[in-house]
Design an enzyme around this catalytic site. Structure first.
Site, PDB file in Angstrom:
ATOM      1  CG  ASP A   1      35.941  43.364  41.001  1.00 26.81           C
ATOM      2  OD1 ASP A   1      34.766  42.988  41.181  1.00 26.81           O
ATOM      3  OD2 ASP A   1      36.251  44.328  40.272  1.00 26.81           O
TER       4      ASP A   1
ATOM      5  CG  ASP B   1      34.486  48.772  38.448  1.00 31.23           C
ATOM      6  OD1 ASP B   1      35.631  49.008  38.857  1.00 31.23           O
ATOM      7  OD2 ASP B   1      34.107  47.613  38.179  1.00 31.23           O
ATOM      8  CG  HIS B   2      34.691  47.961  42.689  1.00 28.89           C
ATOM      9  ND1 HIS B   2      33.925  46.978  43.265  1.00 28.89           N
ATOM     10  CD2 HIS B   2      34.990  47.518  41.438  1.00 28.89           C
ATOM     11  CE1 HIS B   2      33.763  45.976  42.420  1.00 28.89           C
ATOM     12  NE2 HIS B   2      34.397  46.280  41.301  1.00 28.89           N
TER      13      HIS B   2
ATOM     14  CG  HIS C   1      31.467  43.145  39.511  1.00 26.30           C
ATOM     15  ND1 HIS C   1      32.208  42.561  38.510  1.00 26.30           N
ATOM     16  CD2 HIS C   1      31.954  44.398  39.654  1.00 26.30           C
ATOM     17  CE1 HIS C   1      33.120  43.417  38.064  1.00 26.30           C
ATOM     18  NE2 HIS C   1      32.974  44.551  38.746  1.00 26.30           N
TER      19      HIS C   1
ATOM     20  CG  HIS D   1      37.302  39.940  37.286  1.00 26.29           C
ATOM     21  ND1 HIS D   1      36.571  40.593  38.258  1.00 26.29           N
ATOM     22  CD2 HIS D   1      37.818  40.909  36.490  1.00 26.29           C
ATOM     23  CE1 HIS D   1      36.636  41.894  38.057  1.00 26.29           C
ATOM     24  NE2 HIS D   1      37.384  42.122  36.987  1.00 26.29           N
TER      25      HIS D   1
ATOM     26  CG  HIS E   1      39.163  46.806  44.013  1.00 29.82           C
ATOM     27  ND1 HIS E   1      37.957  46.187  44.211  1.00 29.82           N
ATOM     28  CD2 HIS E   1      39.240  47.040  42.664  1.00 29.82           C
ATOM     29  CE1 HIS E   1      37.332  46.029  43.056  1.00 29.82           C
ATOM     30  NE2 HIS E   1      38.076  46.547  42.105  1.00 29.82           N
TER      31      HIS E   1
ATOM     32  CG  HIS F   1      40.609  42.665  41.390  1.00 28.10           C
ATOM     33  ND1 HIS F   1      40.328  42.061  40.193  1.00 28.10           N
ATOM     34  CD2 HIS F   1      40.276  43.985  41.238  1.00 28.10           C
ATOM     35  CE1 HIS F   1      39.848  42.955  39.341  1.00 28.10           C
ATOM     36  NE2 HIS F   1      39.816  44.129  39.961  1.00 28.10           N
TER      37      HIS F   1
END
Length: 721
Positions: A180, A73-74, A423, A401, A69, A159
């Site tokens: 996530d 942070d991804h 994660h 989450h 996604h 998510h």
């Protein structure tokens, strides 16, 4: 056709997101294929320190990179990977993720760019971002894509808009990567669902560890109550949010609440994020990828749910008339910088105001720090300035989450034998692992055992994987159905694309697979100081009728190996490589190398001189008696001569056998004692009877077998002496 089970190992390495939240990046390796999952940055760090540990892995070997996604942070280090490393693979993400990706990372470049080191002021530039964007390939949910033997299918993760779980398959191995994901029903997203097939390995988030969320209704009630109470008291309510994802869900909640409460009509809801404003068109476009509830609402009202009446975009704080109560959704969600940090520092001294943390807070960020309700906070402009904190602080997690209950139920539903946790902060991840191991304790040691891993960054996890491979017959072999117990033989060919096996006839090889048959020819030259007639004699003695004459100087043995006299005592031995022909060639070379040293060669090449032939005596009675006497003498001499010859032959055979046994047994063979000693066991060889004695049957049988082979090689040579 089925092959027996084979053991192989899949390798997993977290370059980021191992025992931490942030800079998610994972590497999967199996059957020579490499998959990279996500390429994020750590929100608590800046510059190169925020990157995953790319230096510890050769990114040029990656075949496929899948982005789950669009959150930073991804996905935020993807342009760095594609433009500033040796990465050569293909990149995939869903259509909504790609649509938002460009806006998100363009904003990231402007906001977070800072000096990293001399001569390098940024992780990547806008040019890098634009170039990487053009190389990204978009995929649809539920559609399967194949790249060089790697198959993957995207499923809704729930998510954020476009978030995907990926079911990956390589040569029968199935891996599910959740990214996530959320199992909670909200106003616009699909709930994450297990894939239709059971994976062997599950890689899932552990963000909340063993924590439990409040029920959805309770969270919304508490949130709206706090906001409404702040407004009644004349205060301002700050909700630090990520620009995309949970923000849109909060907007839907507030829009619905405002439309039901007329007393709030004069209070403005702002969202202060240029990125959210730009990407609102994406949400308005991809209604068809959202859940049934919002699609039905859109079909019923003909009004796009993301065209708000009570929510206004704030383009700049300079244009913000900060007078009276209001609700402000401002990014970034971690309060590290930007509009949310500026408003926090402005509103913190006023006790009428409220701060509501609605997302997950990473260690090391202001959002995590302020939850502890410190008496003061540090100014982002001047670290030496302390700002008093009187603003009320509450945490109501709307982060999409899973909690422990949802995560545990999903792991059960998926049914993977191996679970890799990522994660999650080290404490939360450890607690979740312990809870899962306790839950599956009764299955330990059985075929239903579930193994749980919580690796740290750069720690390699290797998981053995057994497969029972099926080979399909093709061409002539598939023309008829074989009997149940019939043995089918052919060439087994494996595809480098899907690792599938095919069994084909040699004649069908090129037509069905594109492969061509080739033979490897072997050739060796040896020097033999003998004429071709003598060499042929030795070959004939060894191989008999299996020797065919091509010419006086060329022969073929068993239709496999060709021996040819070339020039100046040079002989060549040539053959097509193969088990049988290789062994036969070794035997022929041994014969050729023994011709020079054999005493039989002297006898076979010697001739009598014609002028000195003794006369044959005339027959008479006296001569007959004399002959009888001479015959007796000759007989005695012959017996004595034969005895010496036998001793000589025996000694020669022993030497020849010893010379052949040394290459087989090396230092374990003692020619003086005629023994072979291995691992404390001894075998004794009788060179006269060619029998072996040993208390260890295994050693005895092995030495006897080798001795018989060597004897078969030297016997023709010994018999000619």
């Amino acid at each position: 056709m089925k092959r027996a089970k084979e053991a192989d190992a899949v390798s997993f390495t977290a370059l980021g997101g191992g025992a931490e939240v942030g800079r998610s990046c994972h590497i999967l390796e199996y059957k020579g294929k490499t998959i990279m999952l996500d390429a994020g940055v750590h929100p608590a760090f800046t510059g190169l320190a925020s990157l995953p540990f790319y230096d510890s892995y050769d990114l040029s070997t990656v075949d496929v990179l899948l982005i789950s996604h669009f959150h930073l942070d991804h996905a935020a280090s993807l342009p760095y990977v594609m433009q500033r490393t040796g990465f050569k693979g293909r990149v995939f993400m869903t259509h909504p993720t790609k649509a938002i990706y460009r806006w998100l990372l363009s904003d990231f470049v402007k906001v977070s760019a800072g000096p990293l080191e001399e001569g390098n002021s940024e992780l990547y530039s806008d040019e890098d971002l634009n170039s990487s964007f053009n190389k990204i390939e978009a995929v649809d949910f539920y559609s399967t894509t194949e790249v060089g033997g790697i198959k993957f299918t995207a499923y809704h993760a729930g998510h954020v808009l476009g978030a995907a779980m990926y079911l990956i398959e390589i040569s029968g191995l199935k891996i599910l990567f959740t990214g996530d994901y959320s199992r909670e029903q909200d106003r616009h997203l699909h709930v994450a669902e297990p894939p239709p097939t059971r994976p062997d390995i599950l890689i899932c988030e552990s963000t909340y560890g063993t924590g439990l969320h409040q029920p959805r209704e309770e969270k919304e009630t508490k949130l709206l109550s706090l906001i409404h109470g702040t407004i009644r008291n004349g205060g301002r309510c700050l909700l630090p949010v990520f620009a995309l994802g949970g923000t849109q869900e909060l907007m839907l909640i507030l829009e619905e609440y405002w439309s039901k409460h007329q007393d709030l009509s004069g209070v403005t809801i702002y969202y202060a994020s240029s990125l959210a404003r730009k990407c609102m068109a994406v949400y308005q476009t991809f209604i068809n990828m959202m859940n049934d509830s919002i699609k039905q609402q859109y079909a019923r009202t003909k009004v796009n749910p993301f065209q708000f009446k009570h929510i206004t975009s704030l383009r700049s704080l300079d244009k913000f008339d900060d007078i009276g109560p209001c609700v402000m959704l401002a990014s970034p969600g971690m309060l590290q910088n930007g509009v949310s940090r500026q408003l926090l520092e402005r509103w913190a001294p006023d006790a009428r105001n409220s701060l509501i943390i609605t997302g997950y807070s990473v260690e090391g960020t202001m959002a995590k720090h302020i939850i502890t309700e410190p008496s003061s906070i540090t100014s982002s402009v001047n670290p030496e300035v302390k700002i008093p904190r009187r603003i009320s602080v509450d945490e109501i997690s709307f982060a999409a989450h899973v909690d422990f209950k949802q995560n545990s139920e999903f792991i059960d539903a998926v049914g993977a034998a191996h679970v890799i946790l990522v994660h999650g902060e080290v404490t939360n991840m450890g607690r979740l692992k312990s809870a899962l191991l306790s839950k599956y304790a009764k299955q330990k040691g059985t075929h239903e055992e579930v193994r749980v891993y919580n690796p740290r960054n750069c720690v390699v996890v290797r998981i053995p994987f057994e497969t029972q491979t099926v080979a399909r017959t093709k061409g002539g072999l598939a023309a008829r159905e074989p009997n149940p117990h019939e043995r089918v033989s052919g060439l087994l060919v494996q595809s480098h694309q899907d690792f599938g096996l095919s069994l084909v006839n040699q004649d069908d090889l090129e037509a069905l697979t594109g492969l061509k048959e080739a033979r490897v020819m072997e050739k060796q030259r040896v020097v033999v100081n003998a004429l071709p007639e003598l060499v042929r004699h030795y070959l004939l003695s060894m191989f008999g009728t299996d020797l065919a004459d091509i010419s006086p100087t060329e022969w073929v043995v068993m239709q496999l190996v060709t021996v040819r006299f070339e020039k100046a005592n040079n002989y060549s031995v040539s053959w097509a490589a193969g088990d049988s022909s290789d062994m036969l060639a070794d035997s022929i070379l041994a014969v050729l190398l023994g011709v020079d040293s054999s005493q039989a060669s002297v006898k076979l090449t010697s001739k009598q001189c014609g002028d000195h032939t003794p006369p044959i005596p005339k027959e008479s009675e006296s001569s007959t008696d004399a002959n009888i006497t001479e015959d007796k003498k000759d007989s005695n001499n012959d017996v004595e001569s034969d005895s010496q010859a036998n001793l000589q032959r025996g000694d020669t055979r022993r030497k020849q056998l010893c010379s052949l046994l040394v290459p087989h047994f090396g230092d374990t063979f003692n020619a003086t004692n005629s023994t072979v000693e291995i691992d404390g066991h001894c075998a004794t060889i009788d060179f006269d009877t060619l029998h072996v004695e040993s208390t260890n049957n295994t050693l005895k049988n092995r030495v006897q077998h080798i001795l018989d082979l060597c004897a078969s090689l030297v016997e023709p040579l010994s018999s000619s002496l």
